[in-house]
Enzyme design. Sequence first.
Site, PDB file in Angstrom:
ATOM      1  N   CYS A   1      -2.493   9.325   3.127  1.00 59.29           N
ATOM      2  CA  CYS A   1      -1.563   9.049   1.887  1.00 59.29           C
ATOM      3  C   CYS A   1      -3.136   9.245   0.890  1.00 59.29           C
ATOM      4  O   CYS A   1      -3.423   9.364  -0.651  1.00 59.29           O
ATOM      5  CB  CYS A   1      -1.736   7.438   1.870  1.00 59.29           C
ATOM      6  SG  CYS A   1      -3.272   5.783   2.690  1.00 59.29           S
TER       7      CYS A   1
ATOM      8  N   GLU B   1       0.896  -0.953  -0.649  1.00 57.59           N
ATOM      9  CA  GLU B   1       0.228  -0.323   0.052  1.00 57.59           C
ATOM     10  C   GLU B   1       0.798   1.547  -0.209  1.00 57.59           C
ATOM     11  O   GLU B   1       1.312   1.088   0.885  1.00 57.59           O
ATOM     12  CB  GLU B   1      -0.853  -0.146   1.075  1.00 57.59           C
ATOM     13  CG  GLU B   1      -2.009  -1.018   1.825  1.00 57.59           C
ATOM     14  CD  GLU B   1      -3.822  -1.347   0.854  1.00 57.59           C
ATOM     15  OE1 GLU B   1      -3.765  -0.217   0.372  1.00 57.59           O
ATOM     16  OE2 GLU B   1      -4.090  -2.011   1.254  1.00 57.59           O
TER      17      GLU B   1
HETATM   18  N1  LIG Z   1      -1.454   3.757   0.616  1.00 56.09           N
HETATM   19  C1  LIG Z   1      -2.049   2.874   1.897  1.00 56.09           C
HETATM   20  O1  LIG Z   1      -2.721   2.602   2.644  1.00 56.09           O
HETATM   21  C2  LIG Z   1      -1.298   4.203   2.663  1.00 56.09           C
HETATM   22  C3  LIG Z   1      -1.298   4.177   4.212  1.00 56.09           C
HETATM   23  C4  LIG Z   1      -0.343   4.894   5.306  1.00 56.09           C
HETATM   24  C5  LIG Z   1       0.347   5.466   4.560  1.00 56.09           C
HETATM   25  N2  LIG Z   1       0.863   5.770   3.066  1.00 56.09           N
HETATM   26  C6  LIG Z   1       2.153   6.077   2.549  1.00 56.09           C
HETATM   27  O2  LIG Z   1       2.990   5.961   3.046  1.00 56.09           O
HETATM   28  C7  LIG Z   1       4.256   7.258   3.252  1.00 56.09           C
HETATM   29  C8  LIG Z   1       4.555   7.430   4.575  1.00 56.09           C
HETATM   30  O3  LIG Z   1       4.637   6.313   5.559  1.00 56.09           O
HETATM   31  P1  LIG Z   1       6.906   6.662   5.920  1.00 56.09           P
HETATM   32  O4  LIG Z   1       7.004   8.262   6.052  1.00 56.09           O
HETATM   33  O5  LIG Z   1       6.334   5.697   6.677  1.00 56.09           O
HETATM   34  O6  LIG Z   1       7.077   5.785   4.482  1.00 56.09           O
HETATM   35  P2  LIG Z   1       8.329   5.437   4.250  1.00 56.09           P
HETATM   36  O7  LIG Z   1       8.585   4.192   2.868  1.00 56.09           O
HETATM   37  O8  LIG Z   1       9.218   5.675   4.645  1.00 56.09           O
HETATM   38  O9  LIG Z   1       8.597   3.468   5.321  1.00 56.09           O
HETATM   39  C9  LIG Z   1       7.609   2.541   5.461  1.00 56.09           C
HETATM   40  C10 LIG Z   1       8.282   1.521   6.574  1.00 56.09           C
HETATM   41  O10 LIG Z   1       8.847   0.970   6.143  1.00 56.09           O
HETATM   42  C11 LIG Z   1      10.306   0.896   6.040  1.00 56.09           C
HETATM   43  N3  LIG Z   1      11.772   0.716   5.175  1.00 56.09           N
HETATM   44  C12 LIG Z   1      11.730   1.773   5.513  1.00 56.09           C
HETATM   45  N4  LIG Z   1      13.116   1.660   4.776  1.00 56.09           N
HETATM   46  C13 LIG Z   1      13.457   0.054   4.133  1.00 56.09           C
HETATM   47  C14 LIG Z   1      13.182  -0.405   3.631  1.00 56.09           C
HETATM   48  N5  LIG Z   1      14.717  -0.868   2.437  1.00 56.09           N
HETATM   49  N6  LIG Z   1      13.195  -2.150   3.835  1.00 56.09           N
HETATM   50  C15 LIG Z   1      12.135  -2.420   4.208  1.00 56.09           C
HETATM   51  N7  LIG Z   1      11.501  -1.605   4.685  1.00 56.09           N
HETATM   52  C16 LIG Z   1      12.049  -0.618   5.084  1.00 56.09           C
HETATM   53  C17 LIG Z   1      10.044   1.868   7.254  1.00 56.09           C
HETATM   54  O11 LIG Z   1      10.880   2.318   8.146  1.00 56.09           O
HETATM   55  C18 LIG Z   1       8.579   1.907   7.396  1.00 56.09           C
HETATM   56  O12 LIG Z   1       8.816   1.411   8.533  1.00 56.09           O
HETATM   57  C19 LIG Z   1       3.499   7.956   2.318  1.00 56.09           C
HETATM   58  O13 LIG Z   1       3.801   7.922   0.822  1.00 56.09           O
HETATM   59  C20 LIG Z   1       2.132   7.530   1.990  1.00 56.09           C
HETATM   60  O14 LIG Z   1       1.349   7.703   0.651  1.00 56.09           O
HETATM   61  C21 LIG Z   1       0.311   4.828   2.070  1.00 56.09           C
HETATM   62  N1  LIG Z   2      -7.285   5.383   4.911  1.00 52.96           N
HETATM   63  C1  LIG Z   2      -7.177   6.303   5.394  1.00 52.96           C
HETATM   64  C2  LIG Z   2      -5.735   6.663   4.597  1.00 52.96           C
HETATM   65  C3  LIG Z   2      -4.787   5.734   5.669  1.00 52.96           C
HETATM   66  C4  LIG Z   2      -3.206   6.403   4.472  1.00 52.96           C
HETATM   67  O1  LIG Z   2      -2.919   7.202   4.944  1.00 52.96           O
HETATM   68  C5  LIG Z   2      -8.180   7.436   4.795  1.00 52.96           C
HETATM   69  O2  LIG Z   2      -8.700   6.656   4.505  1.00 52.96           O
HETATM   70  O3  LIG Z   2      -8.431   8.583   5.122  1.00 52.96           O
END
Ligand SMILES: NC(=O)c1ccc[n+]([C@@H]2O[C@H](COP(=O)([O-])OP(=O)(O)OC[C@H]3O[C@@H](n4cnc5c(N)ncnc54)[C@H](O)[C@@H]3O)[C@@H](O)[C@H]2O)c1
Ligand SMILES: N[C@@H](CCC=O)C(=O)O
Length: 515
Positions: free
Chosen positions: A320, A286
């Site tokens: 996100c 995600e």
């Molecule tokens: N689509 C969704 O449902 C959803 C939900 C929440 C957040 N997000 C996205 O997440 C991002 C924000 O979160 P973030 O800053 O924690 O993201 P990030 O990608 O920096 O980190 C996410 C996780 O990945 C880990 N990570 C980092 N490098 C890694 C590697 N090489 N191997 C394995 N794991 C690693 C981090 O330590 C953390 O636990 C935004 O881009 C947001 O849009 C998406």
């Molecule tokens: N599920 C949340 C977003 C999760 C990601 O950051 C929403 O619907 O706003």
Amino acid sequence: MVQPYRHEPLTDFTVEANREAFLAALKKVESELGRDYPLVIGGERVMTEDKITSINPANKAEVIGRVAKATKELAERAMKTADEAFRTWSRTSPEARADILFRAAAIVRRRKHEFSAWLVKEAGKPWREADADTAEAIDFMEYYGRQMLKLKDGIPVESRPGETNRFFYIPLGVGVVISPWNFPFAIMAGTTVASLVTGNTVLLKPASATPVVAYKFVEVLEEAGLPAGVLNYIPGSGAEVGDYLVDHPRTRFISFTGSRDVGIRIYERAAKVHPGQIWLKRVIAEMGGKDGIIVDKEADLELAAQSIVASAFGYSGQKCSACSRAIIVEDVYDQVLNRVVELTKQLNVGDPAEQATFMGPVIDQGAYNKIMEYIEIGKQEGRLMTGGEGDDSKGFFIQPTVFADVDPNARIMQEEIFGPVVAFAKARDFDHALEIANNTEYGLTGAVISRNRANLEKARHEFHVGNLYFNRGCTGAIVGYHPFGGFNMSGTDSKAGGPDYLILHMQAKTVSEMF
Ligand SMILES: NC(=O)c1ccc[n+]([C@@H]2O[C@H](COP(=O)([O-])OP(=O)(O)OC[C@H]3O[C@@H](n4cnc5c(N)ncnc54)[C@H](O)[C@@H]3O)[C@@H](O)[C@H]2O)c1
Ligand SMILES: N[C@@H](CCC=O)C(=O)O
């Protein structure tokens, strides 16, 4: 009998008793700040010298906790433990596994404000956002528990005379759960319990900005009866521990939520088959979003403005699903823009521990610097209407910021900023608005504010996002009601909180017997 699923109601903070209970929870959490937390491997507490320091993003000087940091050696130990525990956990009945989720949900419900108070402190969430995060964590447990009960006997298939065919699901193996800091409770808990209830064992690597709330949840699952070794808590560096576990030949699947770049890295690395590996790893990813709200010329313009402001600036735009693009048909562009600016100027920005605060800080110095850089880019690419200022002297505060007249191909219209910044683009007509909305490599959420039925129907088919909303904002999906996940670079469209989510954590088996 298990009651039908209903989502957890949000707390009404205008009720004095609720307000007081939340203040008491904040006090309790404040009295527990600054403690040390170990890793949990096979139920054993393992302390390391090197630690992750979790701080309050609204007050950098306040230490939330110091959390042990896994090394490759400790990750390897956790992997062996999880692999061993899989033998018994995978054979534990689905009913017993679901019961653990129901018990854990009840424990969290009883300590709801305490968990939300940790989110206020560790993630900088204002009360309402923290309360929603905790409610969603409860929802994931209640919903996935019930989904497992529905799936436990498989799905009926046809049999011919003299033959009995069965089709059912079995667990996969050891899953690596990697979670983000922005929903440090809901997403961390949801991805963990989905993996567990389906019979897998888990290595949980929470985000380094928010490891304390994850530790508290591990304790809850233990209290609910989860056997030792089934869930192992191993915070650590993404690059070191993350890569090691993603590459590990015993890793069966990876459940990742986070940024596009890390998601791509994991997807690519997981595709490689390592010596000793006898399966193809599954990846549930995600990722990010660049989400837009379209406002049609026939629309409730007040609803449009309110929806844009709430979706752009809720939790400082660090969702996100956040609205970072407002795409307005030219006939109503000025009206909507002016009203959004007016509403934005009224937002209360400050300490999330204060009830009146609408928007708190961004998560850390890295996020602050990145967002401020995008604001500078925005000043070249558009007209700054309000905001644009930041202050990182005490915490990481950035004013909610609106840019007008931005080209749909500009960087602030294309790249995920993940902060309180929204860019406005003018569309000639509804078709042009749809074209602008789809002009992104992401495809997570989107909304349309319109009274024109034909245009809504067109958007239903042509607005290419995983979660499309009509006449409301584009954030706030509810478990079991709005299964959540996106297209293209937003990930594998693995709909969290949806009826087919658990199946991604299992493999189907057919058994055919002749009589
Ligand atoms: N689509 C969704 O449902 C959803 C939900 C929440 C957040 N997000 C996205 O997440 C991002 C924000 O979160 P973030 O800053 O924690 O993201 P990030 O990608 O920096 O980190 C996410 C996780 O990945 C880990 N990570 C980092 N490098 C890694 C590697 N090489 N191997 C394995 N794991 C690693 C981090 O330590 C953390 O636990 C935004 O881009 C947001 O849009 C998406
Ligand atoms: N599920 C949340 C977003 C999760 C990601 O950051 C929403 O619907 O706003």
